[in-house]
Design a protein around this motif. Sequence first.
Motif, PDB file in Angstrom:
ATOM      1  N   ALA A   1     -12.709   3.119  -7.513  1.00 41.70           N
ATOM      2  CA  ALA A   1     -12.824   4.550  -7.810  1.00 41.70           C
ATOM      3  C   ALA A   1     -11.480   5.273  -7.699  1.00 41.70           C
ATOM      4  N   ASN A   2     -10.467   4.584  -7.218  1.00 45.08           N
ATOM      5  CA  ASN A   2      -9.161   5.217  -6.991  1.00 45.08           C
ATOM      6  C   ASN A   2      -8.303   5.080  -8.252  1.00 45.08           C
ATOM      7  N   ALA A   3      -8.630   5.924  -9.245  1.00 44.10           N
ATOM      8  CA  ALA A   3      -8.010   5.776 -10.568  1.00 44.10           C
ATOM      9  C   ALA A   3      -6.501   5.974 -10.530  1.00 44.10           C
TER      10      ALA A   3
ATOM     11  N   ALA B   1      -4.839   2.802  -9.196  1.00 43.91           N
ATOM     12  CA  ALA B   1      -4.887   1.710 -10.180  1.00 43.91           C
ATOM     13  C   ALA B   1      -3.831   1.937 -11.255  1.00 43.91           C
ATOM     14  N   LYS B   2      -3.642   3.200 -11.643  1.00 46.27           N
ATOM     15  CA  LYS B   2      -2.669   3.515 -12.687  1.00 46.27           C
ATOM     16  C   LYS B   2      -1.248   3.245 -12.210  1.00 46.27           C
ATOM     17  N   VAL B   3      -0.976   3.568 -10.952  1.00 46.46           N
ATOM     18  CA  VAL B   3       0.357   3.281 -10.386  1.00 46.46           C
ATOM     19  C   VAL B   3       0.664   1.792 -10.570  1.00 46.46           C
TER      20      VAL B   3
ATOM     21  N   ARG C   1       1.413  16.959  -2.091  1.00 48.54           N
ATOM     22  CA  ARG C   1       2.401  16.562  -3.123  1.00 48.54           C
ATOM     23  C   ARG C   1       1.768  15.708  -4.220  1.00 48.54           C
ATOM     24  N   TRP C   2       0.473  15.550  -4.194  1.00 48.28           N
ATOM     25  CA  TRP C   2      -0.160  14.686  -5.196  1.00 48.28           C
ATOM     26  C   TRP C   2       0.027  15.241  -6.607  1.00 48.28           C
ATOM     27  N   GLY C   3      -0.020  14.343  -7.568  1.00 48.60           N
ATOM     28  CA  GLY C   3      -0.033  14.746  -8.974  1.00 48.60           C
ATOM     29  C   GLY C   3       1.328  15.088  -9.551  1.00 48.60           C
ATOM     30  N   ARG C   4       2.397  14.734  -8.830  1.00 47.34           N
ATOM     31  CA  ARG C   4       3.753  15.047  -9.315  1.00 47.34           C
ATOM     32  C   ARG C   4       4.546  13.798  -9.670  1.00 47.34           C
ATOM     33  N   GLY C   5       3.889  12.638  -9.614  1.00 48.09           N
ATOM     34  CA  GLY C   5       4.598  11.398  -9.952  1.00 48.09           C
ATOM     35  C   GLY C   5       5.316  10.764  -8.774  1.00 48.09           C
ATOM     36  N   ILE C   6       5.027  11.266  -7.557  1.00 49.62           N
ATOM     37  CA  ILE C   6       5.743  10.732  -6.385  1.00 49.62           C
ATOM     38  C   ILE C   6       5.366   9.276  -6.136  1.00 49.62           C
ATOM     39  N   ALA C   7       4.082   8.942  -6.242  1.00 49.92           N
ATOM     40  CA  ALA C   7       3.684   7.555  -5.973  1.00 49.92           C
ATOM     41  C   ALA C   7       4.406   6.600  -6.917  1.00 49.92           C
ATOM     42  N   GLY C   8       4.478   6.974  -8.183  1.00 53.66           N
ATOM     43  CA  GLY C   8       5.134   6.100  -9.154  1.00 53.66           C
ATOM     44  C   GLY C   8       6.589   5.837  -8.800  1.00 53.66           C
ATOM     45  N   VAL C   9       7.316   6.903  -8.488  1.00 51.39           N
ATOM     46  CA  VAL C   9       8.738   6.750  -8.160  1.00 51.39           C
ATOM     47  C   VAL C   9       8.908   5.954  -6.864  1.00 51.39           C
TER      48      VAL C   9
ATOM     49  N   GLY D   1       0.873  -1.172   0.000  1.00 50.78           N
ATOM     50  CA  GLY D   1       0.000   0.000   0.000  1.00 50.78           C
ATOM     51  C   GLY D   1       0.908   1.219   0.000  1.00 50.78           C
ATOM     52  N   TYR D   2       0.398   2.353  -0.435  1.00 46.89           N
ATOM     53  CA  TYR D   2       1.268   3.537  -0.567  1.00 46.89           C
ATOM     54  C   TYR D   2       0.415   4.780  -0.400  1.00 46.89           C
ATOM     55  N   TRP D   3       0.990   5.736   0.310  1.00 50.15           N
ATOM     56  CA  TRP D   3       0.296   6.988   0.562  1.00 50.15           C
ATOM     57  C   TRP D   3       1.254   8.125   0.275  1.00 50.15           C
ATOM     58  N   VAL D   4       0.746   9.133  -0.382  1.00 49.97           N
ATOM     59  CA  VAL D   4       1.540  10.339  -0.631  1.00 49.97           C
ATOM     60  C   VAL D   4       0.849  11.494   0.096  1.00 49.97           C
ATOM     61  N   SER D   5       1.636  12.363   0.681  1.00 49.98           N
ATOM     62  CA  SER D   5       1.084  13.524   1.370  1.00 49.98           C
ATOM     63  C   SER D   5       0.277  14.361   0.370  1.00 49.98           C
TER      64      SER D   5
ATOM     65  N   THR E   1      -0.949  -0.642 -12.651  1.00 45.77           N
ATOM     66  CA  THR E   1      -0.960  -1.211 -14.009  1.00 45.77           C
ATOM     67  C   THR E   1       0.258  -0.741 -14.798  1.00 45.77           C
ATOM     68  N   ARG E   2       0.727   0.483 -14.535  1.00 46.68           N
ATOM     69  CA  ARG E   2       1.944   0.990 -15.184  1.00 46.68           C
ATOM     70  C   ARG E   2       3.159   0.129 -14.843  1.00 46.68           C
ATOM     71  N   ARG E   3       3.071  -0.564 -13.717  1.00 46.01           N
ATOM     72  CA  ARG E   3       4.217  -1.367 -13.273  1.00 46.01           C
ATOM     73  C   ARG E   3       3.999  -2.864 -13.476  1.00 46.01           C
TER      74      ARG E   3
HETATM   75  C1  LIG Z   1      -3.122   7.292  -4.942  1.00 47.68           C
HETATM   76  C2  LIG Z   1      -1.915   8.169  -4.603  1.00 47.68           C
HETATM   77  C3  LIG Z   1      -0.871   7.321  -3.880  1.00 47.68           C
HETATM   78  C4  LIG Z   1      -1.335   8.745  -5.907  1.00 47.68           C
HETATM   79  O1  LIG Z   1      -0.195   9.540  -5.573  1.00 47.68           O
HETATM   80  P1  LIG Z   1       0.442  10.603  -6.606  1.00 47.68           P
HETATM   81  O2  LIG Z   1       1.840  10.871  -6.197  1.00 47.68           O
HETATM   82  O3  LIG Z   1      -0.475  11.761  -6.736  1.00 47.68           O
HETATM   83  O4  LIG Z   1       0.420   9.741  -7.958  1.00 47.68           O
HETATM   84  P2  LIG Z   1       1.241  10.024  -9.263  1.00 47.68           P
HETATM   85  O5  LIG Z   1       1.411  11.518  -9.445  1.00 47.68           O
HETATM   86  O6  LIG Z   1       2.470   9.159  -9.256  1.00 47.68           O
HETATM   87  O7  LIG Z   1       0.217   9.527 -10.370  1.00 47.68           O
HETATM   88  C5  LIG Z   1       0.034   8.165 -10.627  1.00 47.68           C
HETATM   89  C6  LIG Z   1      -0.665   8.017 -11.973  1.00 47.68           C
HETATM   90  O8  LIG Z   1      -2.063   8.333 -11.818  1.00 47.68           O
HETATM   91  C7  LIG Z   1      -2.442   9.363 -12.708  1.00 47.68           C
HETATM   92  N1  LIG Z   1      -3.441  10.130 -12.004  1.00 47.68           N
HETATM   93  C8  LIG Z   1      -3.247  11.016 -11.015  1.00 47.68           C
HETATM   94  N2  LIG Z   1      -4.437  11.476 -10.574  1.00 47.68           N
HETATM   95  C9  LIG Z   1      -5.379  10.844 -11.319  1.00 47.68           C
HETATM   96  C10 LIG Z   1      -6.800  10.871 -11.340  1.00 47.68           C
HETATM   97  N3  LIG Z   1      -7.488  11.641 -10.491  1.00 47.68           N
HETATM   98  N4  LIG Z   1      -7.440  10.078 -12.228  1.00 47.68           N
HETATM   99  C11 LIG Z   1      -6.759   9.288 -13.075  1.00 47.68           C
HETATM  100  N5  LIG Z   1      -5.407   9.193 -13.090  1.00 47.68           N
HETATM  101  C12 LIG Z   1      -4.740   9.974 -12.224  1.00 47.68           C
HETATM  102  C13 LIG Z   1      -1.168  10.123 -12.997  1.00 47.68           C
HETATM  103  O9  LIG Z   1      -1.230  10.798 -14.233  1.00 47.68           O
HETATM  104  C14 LIG Z   1      -0.151   8.987 -13.026  1.00 47.68           C
HETATM  105  O10 LIG Z   1      -0.226   8.288 -14.237  1.00 47.68           O
HETATM  106  P3  LIG Z   1       1.048   8.163 -15.203  1.00 47.68           P
HETATM  107  O11 LIG Z   1       2.008   7.246 -14.497  1.00 47.68           O
HETATM  108  O12 LIG Z   1       0.493   7.573 -16.436  1.00 47.68           O
HETATM  109  O13 LIG Z   1       1.585   9.557 -15.371  1.00 47.68           O
HETATM  110  C15 LIG Z   1      -2.331   9.385  -3.705  1.00 47.68           C
HETATM  111  O14 LIG Z   1      -3.424  10.030  -4.301  1.00 47.68           O
HETATM  112  C16 LIG Z   1      -2.689   8.983  -2.285  1.00 47.68           C
HETATM  113  O15 LIG Z   1      -1.822   8.889  -1.407  1.00 47.68           O
HETATM  114  N6  LIG Z   1      -4.006   8.742  -2.024  1.00 47.68           N
HETATM  115  C17 LIG Z   1      -4.464   8.390  -0.693  1.00 47.68           C
HETATM  116  C18 LIG Z   1      -4.010   7.000  -0.256  1.00 47.68           C
HETATM  117  C19 LIG Z   1      -4.358   5.956  -1.296  1.00 47.68           C
HETATM  118  O16 LIG Z   1      -5.430   5.975  -1.875  1.00 47.68           O
HETATM  119  N7  LIG Z   1      -3.427   5.023  -1.498  1.00 47.68           N
HETATM  120  C20 LIG Z   1      -3.605   3.927  -2.420  1.00 47.68           C
HETATM  121  C21 LIG Z   1      -4.372   2.827  -1.762  1.00 47.68           C
HETATM  122  S1  LIG Z   1      -3.417   1.356  -1.807  1.00 47.68           S
END
Ligand SMILES: CC(C)(COP(=O)(O)OP(=O)(O)OC[C@H]1O[C@@H](n2cnc3c(N)ncnc32)[C@H](O)[C@@H]1OP(=O)(O)O)[C@@H](O)C(=O)NCCC(=O)NCCS
Length: 158
Positions: free
Chosen positions: A130-132, A135-137, A97-105, A90-94, A139-141
């Motif tokens: 609903a957590n798009a 899911a993308k984090v 800082r969302w939307g900057r690619g932190i979760a992916g890295v 599981g992974y959480w980003v503050s 499937t991208r991997r």
């Molecule tokens: C889910 C979460 C970890 C994403 O963190 P983030 O750092 O904002 O994610 P990233 O910026 O790395 O984006 C991941 C991908 O999702 C895409 N994305 C971001 N917001 C999106 C949205 N609202 N809808 C669809 N795609 C989205 C990004 O473009 C990126 O795709 P890419 O790799 O093709 O560029 C963060 O929102 C979070 O901590 N949420 C609360 C806790 C949680 O839900 N954790 C996951 C449960 S296991």
Amino acid sequence: MLRRPQLDLRPFHQADTEFFTRMASDERVTRYVGDGQSWSHEFINGRIRTALEQDPIKTVGASRWFLATEENAPVGIVVSTRKVDGIEIGYWVSPDRWGRGIAGVMVDKALATVSEIYGTRKLIARVDPANAASAKVLTRRGFQLEATCEGLDYYTLA
Ligand SMILES: CC(C)(COP(=O)(O)OP(=O)(O)OC[C@H]1O[C@@H](n2cnc3c(N)ncnc32)[C@H](O)[C@@H]1OP(=O)(O)O)[C@@H](O)C(=O)NCCC(=O)NCCS
């Protein structure tokens, strides 16, 4: 295009409790985690205790947490837990800082570490459909959606 964040990933320590508590008290974060309800202080403290206990790595339930930092500031955490069917991540980003690619890295860095620590490449994750972004984090991997169970999508990386 945004610059790929430069992150360091290290084991979670007692001193990181405040950062974790701040995230776990934020409804934007807990919305898609567990049952979606806010976390009480007792629940947060229980989770931290379990994470810091460091049960033997082969034990079902053993967990290891990691803190991601950017320029020495905490930005997110990755949690991993041994389950019967694989190592659940599981992974959480503050939220600031969302939307900057932190979760992916962060997850890129964690996948190799987690596989090595537990001695298996079978990783799993459960995600609210609903957590798009989450899911993308995955499937991208290379994670694949296997099933939906009790309202959560079940992904595996074989
Ligand atoms: C889910 C979460 C970890 C994403 O963190 P983030 O750092 O904002 O994610 P990233 O910026 O790395 O984006 C991941 C991908 O999702 C895409 N994305 C971001 N917001 C999106 C949205 N609202 N809808 C669809 N795609 C989205 C990004 O473009 C990126 O795709 P890419 O790799 O093709 O560029 C963060 O929102 C979070 O901590 N949420 C609360 C806790 C949680 O839900 N954790 C996951 C449960 S296991």
